[in-house]
Design an enzyme around this catalytic site. Structure first.
Site, PDB file in Angstrom:
ATOM      1  N   THR A   7       0.626  -1.359   0.341  1.00  0.00           N
ATOM      2  CA  THR A   7       0.055   0.186   0.067  1.00  0.00           C
ATOM      3  C   THR A   7       0.408   0.972   0.349  1.00  0.00           C
ATOM      4  O   THR A   7       1.641   0.884   0.090  1.00  0.00           O
ATOM      5  CB  THR A   7      -0.898   0.010   1.340  1.00  0.00           C
ATOM      6  OG1 THR A   7      -1.194   1.253   1.467  1.00  0.00           O
ATOM      7  CG2 THR A   7      -0.295   0.139   2.853  1.00  0.00           C
ATOM      8  N   ASN A   9      -0.974   4.117   0.753  1.00  0.00           N
ATOM      9  CA  ASN A   9      -1.601   4.075   1.954  1.00  0.00           C
ATOM     10  C   ASN A   9      -0.706   4.482   3.069  1.00  0.00           C
ATOM     11  O   ASN A   9      -1.036   3.429   4.138  1.00  0.00           O
ATOM     12  CB  ASN A   9      -2.811   3.863   1.691  1.00  0.00           C
ATOM     13  CG  ASN A   9      -3.904   4.742   2.757  1.00  0.00           C
ATOM     14  OD1 ASN A   9      -3.387   5.331   3.789  1.00  0.00           O
ATOM     15  ND2 ASN A   9      -5.495   4.582   2.526  1.00  0.00           N
ATOM     16  N   LYS A  12      -3.086   3.768   6.580  1.00  0.00           N
ATOM     17  CA  LYS A  12      -3.004   2.156   6.783  1.00  0.00           C
ATOM     18  C   LYS A  12      -2.941   1.329   6.996  1.00  0.00           C
ATOM     19  O   LYS A  12      -1.771   0.784   7.987  1.00  0.00           O
ATOM     20  CB  LYS A  12      -3.619   1.672   4.981  1.00  0.00           C
ATOM     21  CG  LYS A  12      -4.640   1.695   4.772  1.00  0.00           C
ATOM     22  CD  LYS A  12      -5.327   1.015   3.626  1.00  0.00           C
ATOM     23  CE  LYS A  12      -5.951   1.144   2.713  1.00  0.00           C
ATOM     24  NZ  LYS A  12      -6.017   0.507   0.956  1.00  0.00           N
ATOM     25  N   ASP A  74      -7.934  -5.066   0.688  1.00  0.00           N
ATOM     26  CA  ASP A  74      -8.824  -4.414  -0.399  1.00  0.00           C
ATOM     27  C   ASP A  74     -10.176  -4.125   0.699  1.00  0.00           C
ATOM     28  O   ASP A  74      -9.784  -4.585   2.064  1.00  0.00           O
ATOM     29  CB  ASP A  74      -9.121  -5.072  -1.550  1.00  0.00           C
ATOM     30  CG  ASP A  74      -9.869  -4.253  -2.565  1.00  0.00           C
ATOM     31  OD1 ASP A  74      -9.916  -3.586  -2.868  1.00  0.00           O
ATOM     32  OD2 ASP A  74     -11.549  -5.261  -3.248  1.00  0.00           O
ATOM     33  N   GLY A 155      -9.741   8.970   7.201  1.00  0.00           N
ATOM     34  CA  GLY A 155     -10.586   8.297   5.821  1.00  0.00           C
ATOM     35  C   GLY A 155     -11.917   8.640   6.539  1.00  0.00           C
ATOM     36  O   GLY A 155     -12.016   9.357   7.157  1.00  0.00           O
ATOM     37  N   ASP A 157     -12.984   7.300   8.987  1.00  0.00           N
ATOM     38  CA  ASP A 157     -13.276   7.848  10.365  1.00  0.00           C
ATOM     39  C   ASP A 157     -13.862   9.032  10.846  1.00  0.00           C
ATOM     40  O   ASP A 157     -15.056   8.097  12.489  1.00  0.00           O
ATOM     41  CB  ASP A 157     -11.615   7.789  11.811  1.00  0.00           C
ATOM     42  CG  ASP A 157     -10.607   5.911  11.157  1.00  0.00           C
ATOM     43  OD1 ASP A 157     -11.561   5.242  10.964  1.00  0.00           O
ATOM     44  OD2 ASP A 157      -9.908   6.076  11.491  1.00  0.00           O
ATOM     45  N   ARG A 183     -10.097  -3.373   9.895  1.00  0.00           N
ATOM     46  CA  ARG A 183      -8.216  -4.011   8.823  1.00  0.00           C
ATOM     47  C   ARG A 183      -7.732  -4.438  10.311  1.00  0.00           C
ATOM     48  O   ARG A 183      -6.910  -5.457   9.977  1.00  0.00           O
ATOM     49  CB  ARG A 183      -7.725  -2.266   8.659  1.00  0.00           C
ATOM     50  CG  ARG A 183      -6.312  -2.619   7.776  1.00  0.00           C
ATOM     51  CD  ARG A 183      -5.844  -2.198   7.318  1.00  0.00           C
ATOM     52  NE  ARG A 183      -6.714  -1.545   5.976  1.00  0.00           N
ATOM     53  CZ  ARG A 183      -7.826  -0.175   6.023  1.00  0.00           C
ATOM     54  NH1 ARG A 183      -7.816   0.426   7.193  1.00  0.00           N
ATOM     55  NH2 ARG A 183      -8.588  -0.147   5.410  1.00  0.00           N
TER      56      ARG A 183
END
Length: 197
Positions: A7, A9, A12, A74, A155, A157, A183
């Site tokens: 990722t 990101n 994450k 994903d 994100g 949240d 996650r």
């Protein structure tokens, strides 16, 4: 052990690093994002019909490219009122890559629709692929879309309200937010399987 997490990101990646600290595994397992290793591999097109299929596509592509074991994920946000526009197509729905703007785009779906359901489900799927095996885990949590509340997390949240907690993810203390994150829950399942050796 070093884990390559496929990722770019950093939100994450940071979340899973925090989980490793929470589970007191940060000395045993070191997680590196694609940003950390300066990766330039072109990611595969996410053509899967499910989160698992897309996570597998990424895991296998990066494992082959890097010749290393890879963790990939994903996930998506599913809206009860709009079942066909998000889900596995979540990232393709947005016109912006900015998380704050994405939240605005989501909230705009509910503008002038006071009676429509705001129920949502946040889903995450992780796949770990190496030469010997490929394993996966999934988790999800349900909530409601609300106006932004709270300053923590990343994100979605700040706009996912959890009725049992009477708070959004962004309003929860860090440890509680981590333990409720789909996650992190999926990651914990992989840790319990002892696949990272």
């Amino acid at each position: 052990m070093n884990i390559i997490y496929a990722t770019h990101n950093q939100g994450k990646a940071s979340e899973l690093r925090q989980a490793l600290r929470l589970f007191q595994l940060e000395e045993k397992i070191h997680l590196f994002s694609l940003e950390d290793i300066g990766d330039t591999h072109v990611p595969p097109e996410e053509t899967g019909a499910t989160y698992l299929e897309n996570a597998r596509l990424k895991a296998r592509s990066y494992a082959q490219y890097l010749d290393l074991p890879v963790l990939a994920d994903d996930g998506g946000l599913e809206l009860s009122a709009f079942p066909d526009i998000l889900g596995v197509k979540t990232q393709r729905f947005f016109t912006s890559n900015d998380p704050a703007q994405q939240n605005i785009e989501l909230l705009n779906l509910f503008t002038d629709k006071p009676d429509i359901s705001r129920k949502c489900t946040l889903h995450a799927c992780l796949v770990y692929h190496d030469e010997a095996e490929e394993v996966f885990s999934e988790a999800e949590i349900s909530g409601e879309i609300t106006t932004p509340r709270g300053d923590d997390g990343y994100g979605f949240d700040s706009i996912i309200f959890l009725p049992k907690k009477q708070k959004t993810f962004a309003q929860l203390p860090q440890e509680e937010r981590l333990l409720m994150s789909p996650r992190v829950q999926a990651f914990q399942k992989l840790l319990e399987m002892e696949v990272f050796k």
